[in-house]
Design a protein around this motif. Structure first.
Motif, PDB file in Angstrom:
ATOM      1  N   VAL A 110     -68.150-118.853 -21.807  1.00 21.45           N
ATOM      2  CA  VAL A 110     -68.382-118.290 -20.470  1.00 21.45           C
ATOM      3  C   VAL A 110     -67.268-118.694 -19.510  1.00 21.45           C
ATOM      4  O   VAL A 110     -66.802-117.884 -18.696  1.00 21.45           O
ATOM      5  N   THR A 111     -66.816-119.946 -19.599  1.00 17.84           N
ATOM      6  CA  THR A 111     -65.725-120.397 -18.730  1.00 17.84           C
ATOM      7  C   THR A 111     -64.457-119.596 -18.992  1.00 17.84           C
ATOM      8  O   THR A 111     -63.759-119.193 -18.046  1.00 17.84           O
ATOM      9  N   ARG A 112     -64.150-119.345 -20.252  1.00 18.42           N
ATOM     10  CA  ARG A 112     -62.959-118.551 -20.578  1.00 18.42           C
ATOM     11  C   ARG A 112     -63.093-117.121 -20.083  1.00 18.42           C
ATOM     12  O   ARG A 112     -62.122-116.538 -19.578  1.00 18.42           O
ATOM     13  N   LEU A 113     -64.293-116.534 -20.200  1.00 15.57           N
ATOM     14  CA  LEU A 113     -64.489-115.175 -19.708  1.00 15.57           C
ATOM     15  C   LEU A 113     -64.317-115.107 -18.197  1.00 15.57           C
ATOM     16  O   LEU A 113     -63.713-114.162 -17.672  1.00 15.57           O
ATOM     17  N   ILE A 114     -64.848-116.109 -17.504  1.00 18.44           N
ATOM     18  CA  ILE A 114     -64.695-116.122 -16.047  1.00 18.44           C
ATOM     19  C   ILE A 114     -63.228-116.241 -15.659  1.00 18.44           C
ATOM     20  O   ILE A 114     -62.732-115.534 -14.769  1.00 18.44           O
ATOM     21  N   LYS A 115     -62.499-117.128 -16.322  1.00 16.64           N
ATOM     22  CA  LYS A 115     -61.066-117.271 -16.022  1.00 16.64           C
ATOM     23  C   LYS A 115     -60.308-115.987 -16.316  1.00 16.64           C
ATOM     24  O   LYS A 115     -59.407-115.592 -15.564  1.00 16.64           O
ATOM     25  N   ARG A 116     -60.677-115.317 -17.417  1.00 12.21           N
ATOM     26  CA  ARG A 116     -60.004-114.060 -17.752  1.00 12.21           C
ATOM     27  C   ARG A 116     -60.281-112.997 -16.702  1.00 12.21           C
ATOM     28  O   ARG A 116     -59.373-112.258 -16.288  1.00 12.21           O
ATOM     29  N   ARG A 117     -61.533-112.903 -16.221  1.00 16.09           N
ATOM     30  CA  ARG A 117     -61.876-111.940 -15.172  1.00 16.09           C
ATOM     31  C   ARG A 117     -61.105-112.226 -13.892  1.00 16.09           C
ATOM     32  O   ARG A 117     -60.625-111.307 -13.221  1.00 16.09           O
ATOM     33  N   VAL A 118     -61.002-113.513 -13.565  1.00 23.97           N
ATOM     34  CA  VAL A 118     -60.265-113.870 -12.343  1.00 23.97           C
ATOM     35  C   VAL A 118     -58.797-113.475 -12.461  1.00 23.97           C
ATOM     36  O   VAL A 118     -58.199-112.924 -11.534  1.00 23.97           O
ATOM     37  N   ARG A 119     -58.182-113.737 -13.632  1.00 18.20           N
ATOM     38  CA  ARG A 119     -56.782-113.360 -13.828  1.00 18.20           C
ATOM     39  C   ARG A 119     -56.601-111.854 -13.762  1.00 18.20           C
ATOM     40  O   ARG A 119     -55.630-111.361 -13.180  1.00 18.20           O
ATOM     41  N   GLU A 120     -57.545-111.091 -14.350  1.00 19.94           N
ATOM     42  CA  GLU A 120     -57.437-109.633 -14.310  1.00 19.94           C
ATOM     43  C   GLU A 120     -57.552-109.110 -12.889  1.00 19.94           C
ATOM     44  O   GLU A 120     -56.824-108.188 -12.492  1.00 19.94           O
ATOM     45  N   ARG A 121     -58.466-109.668 -12.096  1.00 24.42           N
ATOM     46  CA  ARG A 121     -58.599-109.230 -10.704  1.00 24.42           C
ATOM     47  C   ARG A 121     -57.343-109.545  -9.899  1.00 24.42           C
ATOM     48  O   ARG A 121     -56.896-108.732  -9.089  1.00 24.42           O
ATOM     49  N   ARG A 122     -56.773-110.716 -10.128  1.00 22.69           N
ATOM     50  CA  ARG A 122     -55.544-111.069  -9.427  1.00 22.69           C
ATOM     51  C   ARG A 122     -54.410-110.125  -9.800  1.00 22.69           C
ATOM     52  O   ARG A 122     -53.625-109.691  -8.959  1.00 22.69           O
ATOM     53  N   ARG A 123     -54.336-109.795 -11.102  1.00 21.95           N
ATOM     54  CA  ARG A 123     -53.287-108.885 -11.549  1.00 21.95           C
ATOM     55  C   ARG A 123     -53.468-107.495 -10.953  1.00 21.95           C
ATOM     56  O   ARG A 123     -52.509-106.861 -10.508  1.00 21.95           O
ATOM     57  N   LYS A 124     -54.718-107.002 -10.886  1.00 18.24           N
ATOM     58  CA  LYS A 124     -54.973-105.683 -10.299  1.00 18.24           C
ATOM     59  C   LYS A 124     -54.636-105.669  -8.812  1.00 18.24           C
ATOM     60  O   LYS A 124     -54.076-104.704  -8.297  1.00 18.24           O
ATOM     61  N   ARG A 125     -54.983-106.763  -8.112  1.00 15.22           N
ATOM     62  CA  ARG A 125     -54.646-106.827  -6.686  1.00 15.22           C
ATOM     63  C   ARG A 125     -53.143-106.845  -6.482  1.00 15.22           C
ATOM     64  O   ARG A 125     -52.609-106.223  -5.558  1.00 15.22           O
ATOM     65  N   ARG A 126     -52.445-107.572  -7.364  1.00 17.53           N
ATOM     66  CA  ARG A 126     -50.989-107.631  -7.243  1.00 17.53           C
ATOM     67  C   ARG A 126     -50.366-106.265  -7.503  1.00 17.53           C
ATOM     68  O   ARG A 126     -49.471-105.820  -6.778  1.00 17.53           O
ATOM     69  N   LEU A 127     -50.831-105.549  -8.514  1.00 21.36           N
ATOM     70  CA  LEU A 127     -50.312-104.216  -8.805  1.00 21.36           C
ATOM     71  C   LEU A 127     -50.665-103.237  -7.696  1.00 21.36           C
ATOM     72  O   LEU A 127     -49.864-102.377  -7.332  1.00 21.36           O
ATOM     73  N   SER A 128     -51.887-103.366  -7.156  1.00 23.25           N
ATOM     74  CA  SER A 128     -52.293-102.483  -6.063  1.00 23.25           C
ATOM     75  C   SER A 128     -51.428-102.705  -4.831  1.00 23.25           C
ATOM     76  O   SER A 128     -51.036-101.769  -4.140  1.00 23.25           O
ATOM     77  N   GLY A 129     -51.099-103.973  -4.559  1.00 24.10           N
ATOM     78  CA  GLY A 129     -50.233-104.264  -3.409  1.00 24.10           C
ATOM     79  C   GLY A 129     -48.839-103.704  -3.591  1.00 24.10           C
ATOM     80  O   GLY A 129     -48.209-103.219  -2.648  1.00 24.10           O
ATOM     81  N   ILE A 130     -48.332-103.724  -4.816  1.00 22.51           N
ATOM     82  CA  ILE A 130     -46.990-103.178  -5.071  1.00 22.51           C
ATOM     83  C   ILE A 130     -46.975-101.667  -4.900  1.00 22.51           C
ATOM     84  O   ILE A 130     -46.051-101.084  -4.326  1.00 22.51           O
ATOM     85  N   GLN A 131     -48.035-100.982  -5.379  1.00 25.89           N
ATOM     86  CA  GLN A 131     -48.087 -99.527  -5.255  1.00 25.89           C
ATOM     87  C   GLN A 131     -48.214 -99.072  -3.816  1.00 25.89           C
ATOM     88  O   GLN A 131     -47.719 -98.028  -3.446  1.00 25.89           O
ATOM     89  N   ARG A 132     -48.862 -99.861  -2.953  1.00 24.81           N
ATOM     90  CA  ARG A 132     -49.020 -99.482  -1.548  1.00 24.81           C
ATOM     91  C   ARG A 132     -47.843 -99.867  -0.696  1.00 24.81           C
ATOM     92  O   ARG A 132     -47.734 -99.486   0.457  1.00 24.81           O
ATOM     93  N   SER A 133     -46.915-100.632  -1.208  1.00 27.61           N
ATOM     94  CA  SER A 133     -45.786-101.082  -0.390  1.00 27.61           C
ATOM     95  C   SER A 133     -44.889 -99.900  -0.002  1.00 27.61           C
ATOM     96  O   SER A 133     -44.541 -99.064  -0.857  1.00 27.61           O
ATOM     97  N   PRO A 134     -44.473 -99.756   1.294  1.00 31.16           N
ATOM     98  CA  PRO A 134     -43.601 -98.631   1.738  1.00 31.16           C
ATOM     99  C   PRO A 134     -42.161 -98.841   1.328  1.00 31.16           C
ATOM    100  O   PRO A 134     -41.346 -97.918   1.454  1.00 31.16           O
ATOM    101  N   TRP A 135     -41.804-100.017   0.921  1.00 30.12           N
ATOM    102  CA  TRP A 135     -40.420-100.293   0.574  1.00 30.12           C
ATOM    103  C   TRP A 135     -40.150 -99.937  -0.869  1.00 30.12           C
ATOM    104  O   TRP A 135     -40.925-100.217  -1.756  1.00 30.12           O
ATOM    105  N   PRO A 136     -39.044 -99.249  -1.115  1.00 29.86           N
ATOM    106  CA  PRO A 136     -38.723 -98.886  -2.485  1.00 29.86           C
ATOM    107  C   PRO A 136     -38.366-100.129  -3.295  1.00 29.86           C
ATOM    108  O   PRO A 136     -37.854-101.104  -2.762  1.00 29.86           O
ATOM    109  N   LEU A 137     -38.649-100.052  -4.544  1.00 27.40           N
ATOM    110  CA  LEU A 137     -38.332-101.190  -5.425  1.00 27.40           C
ATOM    111  C   LEU A 137     -36.853-101.190  -5.769  1.00 27.40           C
ATOM    112  O   LEU A 137     -36.251-100.149  -5.936  1.00 27.40           O
TER     113      LEU A 137
END
Length: 209
Positions: free
Chosen positions: A182-209
């Motif tokens: 259960v601890t590993r599953l929780i850590k994996r979920r937390v990492r996935e949410r952080r990764r999705k938030r990071r990708l979402s922030g990059i897609q919304r950024s007005p500055w070109p990469l």
């Protein structure tokens, strides 16, 4: 997800495995002593038979993982040992102590019960000290098996420890495994949410990469 089911399976298996032995032990503790002479059906009472200790014996077994030698503080340079034939050097004494510490002594007694049978039991050291040859006591029989020895106020139980301890270890293993999974599953979920938030922030950024 398969690993998540292993913990509950171990817990359920340990509970099922221990239900019988624990129930039998509790029934023995609650059961009255049989009348004298005992009835034909002794399933619901504890039979007491007088016993006499016939002999004592011991044996030793080697521990699989002997303890490390004790760390002794630095000693001053030793004086030259006398040239006597009975002198034992300190390293030899330390080595003998380590060998002795890596062995376990087991204590056994042979008793003769009032029904004429001879029985061998492995007992605790305290009980062994009072169970001298010729000493009398009482053997308590439950469902055809001697489960407790008494000599005066001294008691030694003869229940098979593994039947009571093994289910507990299985349940504990299931609990620990469930917590780890259960601890590993929780850590994996937390990492996935952080990764999705990071990708979402990059897609919304007005500055070109």
């Amino acid at each position: 997800m398969a690993a998540l089911a292993v913990g509950p399976v171990l817990i359920a298996g340990g509970v099922a495995l221990g239900a019988g032995p624990f129930a039998d032990f509790e029934a023995f503790e609650r059961a009255p002593f049989c009348a004298s002479p005992p009835p034909a059906d002794t399933r619901h009472c504890v039979t007491r038979l007088p016993m006499t200790v016939i002999k004592q014996s011991t044996y030793t077994t080697e521990d699989p993982d002997p303890p490390d030698p004790p760390q002794l503080p630095p000693q001053p340079p030793p004086q030259p040992p006398p040239m006597g034939p009975f002198r034992v050097a300190p390293p030899t004494v330390a080595r003998l102590r380590v060998v002795a510490a890596s062995r376990t002594t087991h204590y056994k007694i042979t008793v003769r019960t009032a029904d004429g049978r001879y029985r061998d039991f492995e007992v605790e050291h305290g009980f062994y000290k009072v169970a001298k040859a010729g000493t009398t006591g009482t053997a308590e029989i439950w469902h055809g098996r001697v489960v407790r020895l008494r000599i005066g106020a001294h008691i030694n139980d003869e229940w098979p420890d593994w039947k009571l301890a093994l289910p507990v270890f299985i349940v504990l293993a299931g609990v620990i495994l469930s917590i780890v999974v259960v601890t590993r599953l929780i850590k994996r979920r937390v990492r996935e949410r952080r990764r999705k938030r990071r990708l979402s922030g990059i897609q919304r950024s007005p500055w070109p990469l």
